[in-house]
Design a protein around this motif. Structure first.
Motif, PDB file in Angstrom:
ATOM      1  N   GLU A  47      41.989  44.703  87.749  1.00 19.45           N
ATOM      2  CA  GLU A  47      42.190  43.336  87.270  1.00 19.45           C
ATOM      3  C   GLU A  47      43.515  42.777  87.789  1.00 19.45           C
ATOM      4  O   GLU A  47      43.579  41.653  88.282  1.00 19.45           O
ATOM      5  N   THR A  50      43.318  42.182  91.626  1.00 20.64           N
ATOM      6  CA  THR A  50      42.577  40.971  91.962  1.00 20.64           C
ATOM      7  C   THR A  50      43.430  39.727  91.721  1.00 20.64           C
ATOM      8  O   THR A  50      43.500  38.839  92.571  1.00 20.64           O
ATOM      9  N   ARG A 107      33.735  42.482  92.292  1.00 22.20           N
ATOM     10  CA  ARG A 107      33.122  42.160  90.984  1.00 22.20           C
ATOM     11  C   ARG A 107      32.476  43.405  90.382  1.00 22.20           C
ATOM     12  O   ARG A 107      32.559  43.625  89.179  1.00 22.20           O
ATOM     13  N   THR A 110      34.995  45.660  88.771  1.00 18.78           N
ATOM     14  CA  THR A 110      35.607  45.226  87.515  1.00 18.78           C
ATOM     15  C   THR A 110      35.050  46.001  86.326  1.00 18.78           C
ATOM     16  O   THR A 110      35.681  46.075  85.285  1.00 18.78           O
TER      17      THR A 110
END
Length: 146
Positions: A47, A50, A107, A110
């Motif tokens: 997280e 990103t 994605r 995540t």
């Protein structure tokens, strides 16, 4: 207005060469080290990766894309049209790879570390690394031609 055309060329060169450095660092150091984070810490780490990476790359990527587009217009820069077209196509391919391949893989990460997804991320990123490296050569060729 005489300052505009050379400024566009130099904006492109600066943003492209910045991204060449970033992509090689990401490819050789950052992405491979993701496998060393540990499963418990990975979601938080990813997280942060990103968010922070986004702040570093979105500005130069947008500047690069805008400059590459402007260089296609007649009269903007003394760049040979063929070089401008090749540069533009390379930017489009980088963006297609980024948002069509790497972003979807991020994605998936995540949700947690996945060895196969991580391996696909590292391997597929070689495409962007190659594209941006060629972009760097093209950007330098534009300056040399001007």
């Amino acid at each position: 207005m005489s300052w505009f055309a050379p400024s566009v060329v130099w904006m492109q060169v600066a943003s492209t060469l910045f991204m060449v450095g970033v992509i090689w660092y990401v490819q050789l150091v950052h992405y491979p080290l993701m496998a060393q984070v540990g499963r418990e810490q990975f979601v938080g780490y990813h997280e942060q990766h990103t968010r922070r990476t986004g702040w570093v790359v979105i500005g130069p990527m947008v500047v690069e894309a805008v400059a590459a587009t402007l260089l296609l217009w007649p009269g903007v820069g003394s760049v040979p049209r063929e070089l401008a077209a090749v540069g533009f196509v390379l930017v489009v391919l980088v963006w297609l790879s980024t948002f069509g391949v790497q972003v979807p893989l991020h994605r998936r990460l995540t949700r947690g570390f996945d060895v196969e997804v991580h391996l696909r991320l590292v391997r597929s990123n070689w495409v962007r690394t190659a594209l941006w490296t060629v972009r760097g050569v093209v950007a330098i060729a534009m300056v040399a031609a001007g």
